[in-house]
Design a protein around this motif. Sequence first.
Motif, short mmCIF file in Angstrom:
data_model
loop_
_atom_site.label_atom_id
_atom_site.label_comp_id
_atom_site.label_asym_id
_atom_site.label_seq_id
_atom_site.Cartn_x
_atom_site.Cartn_y
_atom_site.Cartn_z
N LEU A 624 0.83 -1.20 0.00
CA LEU A 624 0.00 0.00 0.00
C LEU A 624 0.87 1.25 0.00
O LEU A 624 0.59 2.21 -0.73
N ASP A 625 1.91 1.24 0.82
CA ASP A 625 2.84 2.38 0.85
C ASP A 625 3.45 2.62 -0.52
O ASP A 625 3.61 3.77 -0.96
N ARG A 626 3.80 1.54 -1.19
CA ARG A 626 4.41 1.67 -2.53
C ARG A 626 3.44 2.32 -3.51
O ARG A 626 3.81 3.23 -4.26
N ILE A 627 2.20 1.86 -3.47
CA ILE A 627 1.19 2.39 -4.40
C ILE A 627 0.92 3.86 -4.11
O ILE A 627 0.81 4.69 -5.02
N LEU A 628 0.80 4.19 -2.82
CA LEU A 628 0.51 5.58 -2.45
C LEU A 628 1.63 6.52 -2.88
O LEU A 628 1.38 7.71 -3.12
N GLY A 629 2.84 6.00 -2.98
CA GLY A 629 3.96 6.83 -3.41
C GLY A 629 4.20 6.84 -4.90
O GLY A 629 5.10 7.54 -5.40
N SER A 630 3.37 6.08 -5.62
CA SER A 630 3.55 5.99 -7.07
C SER A 630 2.85 7.15 -7.78
O SER A 630 2.11 7.93 -7.17
N SER A 631 3.07 7.25 -9.07
CA SER A 631 2.48 8.33 -9.86
C SER A 631 1.10 7.96 -10.41
O SER A 631 0.44 8.79 -11.04
N GLY A 632 0.67 6.72 -10.20
CA GLY A 632 -0.62 6.30 -10.73
C GLY A 632 -1.78 7.01 -10.04
O GLY A 632 -1.67 7.49 -8.91
N GLU A 633 -2.91 7.10 -10.75
CA GLU A 633 -4.09 7.75 -10.18
C GLU A 633 -4.67 6.87 -9.06
O GLU A 633 -4.82 5.66 -9.23
N LYS A 660 -9.02 1.23 -19.56
CA LYS A 660 -8.34 2.25 -20.38
C LYS A 660 -7.16 2.88 -19.65
O LYS A 660 -6.27 3.45 -20.28
N HIS A 661 -7.15 2.79 -18.33
CA HIS A 661 -6.13 3.47 -17.53
C HIS A 661 -5.54 2.46 -16.54
O HIS A 661 -5.93 2.42 -15.37
N LYS A 662 -4.61 1.65 -17.03
CA LYS A 662 -4.08 0.54 -16.23
C LYS A 662 -3.29 1.02 -15.01
O LYS A 662 -3.13 0.28 -14.04
N ILE A 704 -3.71 7.99 4.48
CA ILE A 704 -3.99 7.34 3.18
C ILE A 704 -4.79 8.29 2.29
O ILE A 704 -4.47 8.48 1.12
N LEU A 705 -5.82 8.89 2.89
CA LEU A 705 -6.66 9.82 2.14
C LEU A 705 -5.83 10.97 1.56
O LEU A 705 -6.01 11.37 0.40
N LYS A 706 -4.91 11.48 2.33
CA LYS A 706 -4.10 12.62 1.89
C LYS A 706 -3.27 12.30 0.65
O LYS A 706 -2.98 13.19 -0.16
N LYS A 707 -2.88 11.03 0.50
CA LYS A 707 -2.01 10.64 -0.61
C LYS A 707 -2.79 10.18 -1.83
O LYS A 707 -2.20 9.72 -2.81
N CYS A 708 -4.12 10.30 -1.79
CA CYS A 708 -4.95 9.92 -2.94
C CYS A 708 -5.30 11.15 -3.77
O CYS A 708 -5.09 12.29 -3.35
N ASP A 709 -5.85 10.90 -4.96
CA ASP A 709 -6.07 11.99 -5.91
C ASP A 709 -7.52 12.46 -5.99
O ASP A 709 -7.79 13.63 -6.23
N LEU A 710 -8.47 11.55 -5.77
CA LEU A 710 -9.89 11.90 -5.90
C LEU A 710 -10.70 11.05 -4.94
O LEU A 710 -10.55 9.83 -4.89
N PHE A 711 -11.56 11.74 -4.17
CA PHE A 711 -12.48 11.01 -3.30
C PHE A 711 -13.79 10.81 -4.03
O PHE A 711 -14.38 11.77 -4.56
N LEU A 712 -14.28 9.57 -4.06
CA LEU A 712 -15.52 9.23 -4.75
C LEU A 712 -16.56 8.75 -3.74
O LEU A 712 -16.34 7.77 -3.03
N GLN A 767 -13.39 12.63 -15.87
CA GLN A 767 -13.23 14.08 -15.79
C GLN A 767 -11.99 14.44 -15.00
O GLN A 767 -11.27 15.39 -15.34
N TYR A 768 -11.73 13.69 -13.92
CA TYR A 768 -10.50 13.96 -13.17
C TYR A 768 -9.28 13.74 -14.05
O TYR A 768 -8.33 14.54 -14.05
N HIS A 769 -9.30 12.64 -14.80
CA HIS A 769 -8.17 12.31 -15.67
C HIS A 769 -7.94 13.42 -16.71
O HIS A 769 -6.78 13.70 -17.08
N CYS A 770 -9.04 14.03 -17.14
CA CYS A 770 -8.94 15.09 -18.16
C CYS A 770 -8.63 16.45 -17.55
O CYS A 770 -8.62 17.46 -18.27
#
Length: 800
Positions: A624-633, A660-662, A704-712, A767-770
């Motif tokens: 989880l730490d690795r993913i949160l530090g990655s550039s992926g959405e 579409k967004h692996k 964890i929330l702080k390191k994410c990009d969009l809350f759904l 929309q976030y991706h765009c």
Amino acid sequence: MQVITKIKNKLGHGTWYPFYNSFYEKVPLSSRMILLESRSGTSLESNILAVIKELSTEPYRSFRLILSVRRGMTERIKKKLQYHGLRADKIVQTGSVAYYYYLSRAGYLVNDTTFPGRFIKKDGQIYLNTWHGTPLKKMGRDNKAEIVVMGNVMRNLLCADYLVFPNQYMEEKMSDAYMLRELFRGTVIHEGYPRNDVFRNPEKGRSLKTAQGFAEKRVIAYLPTFRGKYDQVEETGFIRSVKECLRIWEKGLDEQELLLVKLHPFVCAQIDFGCYSRVRAFPEEWDTNEGLNACDALITDYSSVMYDYVNSGRQVIVYAYDLEKYSAGRGLYEDVTEYPFRFARTPKQVLDALHQPWKEVPGEFLEKYATWEDGKAASRICRQVFLGKACCRLEHFTGDGRENILIYGGNLAQNGITTALCAMLRELDLTKYHYFLSFRSDYLREFPERLECIPDQVGVFPLASELNADILTVAACFVWLKFGKENRWIRNRIEKAYRREWKKHFGNCRFRSVIHYNGYETYVTSLLKEADCPRTIWVHNDMEQEIRTKQNQNPYLLREAYRSYDHVVAVSEDILDSIYEISGRKDNVQVISNLLEYQKILMRAEQKVAFDSDTVSNVTLKELDRILGSSGEKFINIGRFSPEKGHRRLITAFDRYWKKHKDSYLIIIGGYGPLYKDIVKYAKSKNACSHIFLLMRVSNPMPILKKCDLFLLSSYYEGLGLVLLEADTLGIPVAACDVPGPRSFLKKHGGMLVENSVEGLVQAMEQYHCGNRKVMHADYEALNRESLKKCEMLLDGTGV
């Protein structure tokens, strides 16, 4: 059919006493009958024995004495009565049908601990609670491990007409531990303990010593405190330690010295006293303090008996070999090493102390711990309570002028309701009123740590028992809740039952107002409705949707509650229509938005990402730490795993987006919920399963929330969706399905509202991706001030 089976099972197991309600309602009180109970019927000793001795004298011959005795103890207690030449006109088995009959019949009740959870003191009954010792060990709210289960003790003390406090120290500790100064409406008796009167009669002790053949001996008593919790003894090491002590003392005592040992019955059974010549078991027929009066010295550790024995003027030795461990686990009010007694940590040091000169206890110690002891307590207390003679020193707690407010908080699980409640309590001026948080003991018994979120200035009021049910009341509730049918008989039956319940839990306590903050639970909703003060119920969700989706609410109960409570508070404008539809009433409804501890959110977000000991997850912390530090959405949702949260459709939407967004991930965190395993199984069925992380029970999800990009927010309905505000506080863009709750807040303060569907959630991610990343612009400081002002106006009774 299920209800009938449930009733039969409860009756079969003896956990229901439907006849008690009939006794309570119909059996008249006898003003010449006294029911006495010692240590829940397990013994006859201490204050209760001293009171029975007094009641066996001439002035009380017209009273009928009923003694409660637990099964298996009858013969032993009969022998004790015979040994002391005492009377008990009738012995009833504790918990039997006869017991509840006399509990409803006796005009006077006397106890040194508590009556059972279903006990309700009747109008006109006089209840004397003597308690069973001056506390060194922390009690009630002062002992974290005890807070959840202290409810029955607390309500017994509060419903008593008389409490006996033999010294200033005990009054201070008991009053704080059980919040008596704010809540108790009875009378405090400032007299010594009846059991301690014997120490003012040393001749009686010498006679007992002679009768036992100990006249030429120096008799020493060893009374270690009980080691264990509830009905369990801590075996490990304790029995071995006792045996080793006795071995050393047997060798070290002089020929003219005799050690009498009083232990817990289980421990005592493990000791073969026949192998000693200078060590014997404390005679079973002796009352503890009468036996101590025949002793020349006392060895103890953390037992309240040390405070009793100082009245004898003889030597006390505190043998506390495990002081640090015991104090850390149980908690002690005071440091016993500072007491004016000899202190020992080893059996050898005990022997040394026994054979050294000792000094009398200083007067200031006696003033604090034996304040009102003068050897006449039993006589004065009995004349005051049973004969109505004004002969005791009395006090009535009048409080400090502040009124009491009761708030029911539910099970305090990690969810939005608990978060909002804690935020409100921390923002309110807690010096204006006395606040008490109520909860059902059974709901928190396994989770006492949940109370740690409550401010220290807030008192607690646990509900120790459930409904005192009977078949007719159950039938009335069933017909009403199942079919919505009611007539005068049904309504009267239900209201009478819950008026009894209010009296059972709260007795004579007075509140300025009661708040059902949780807003759920049939029992509590009906219970608080019977309060004799303004009542408020909070609504945290769209209850019409709750009824349709989860069927965890009863429409007939809610209709009655929303019509009957003085105030109904909605946390969002969006759920007003649901409330109006249910109740048909608008004049008692108002909106107060949840308060948000935004500064605490910012602070918690700075901590490291961590799992708790009970966290359940399909991903390791390292991964989880690795993913949160990655550039992926990284998309995130936080909400319990239950149907209304829409986690299935969120996973479906993400699975489509991921094709579409692996290099994207979905994280769902839930505090609890019944659907976690189902959601994990559903996620595994998707192509994107390796990019879907499901976590349950993470006490601090903010890092964890702080390191994410969009809350759904994928919920089908919400009261508000407090986690939207938490995400916004951390600068995380939010998107929510266009449903009541979040709708009005996002329209007012920004953020993205999308179609209430899988397609809408996919659109939010696209929309976030765009680059369409709508950020909210809420002023939480201003919103908190507005909500706090409304809360205070509600509590003050000045309107909103």
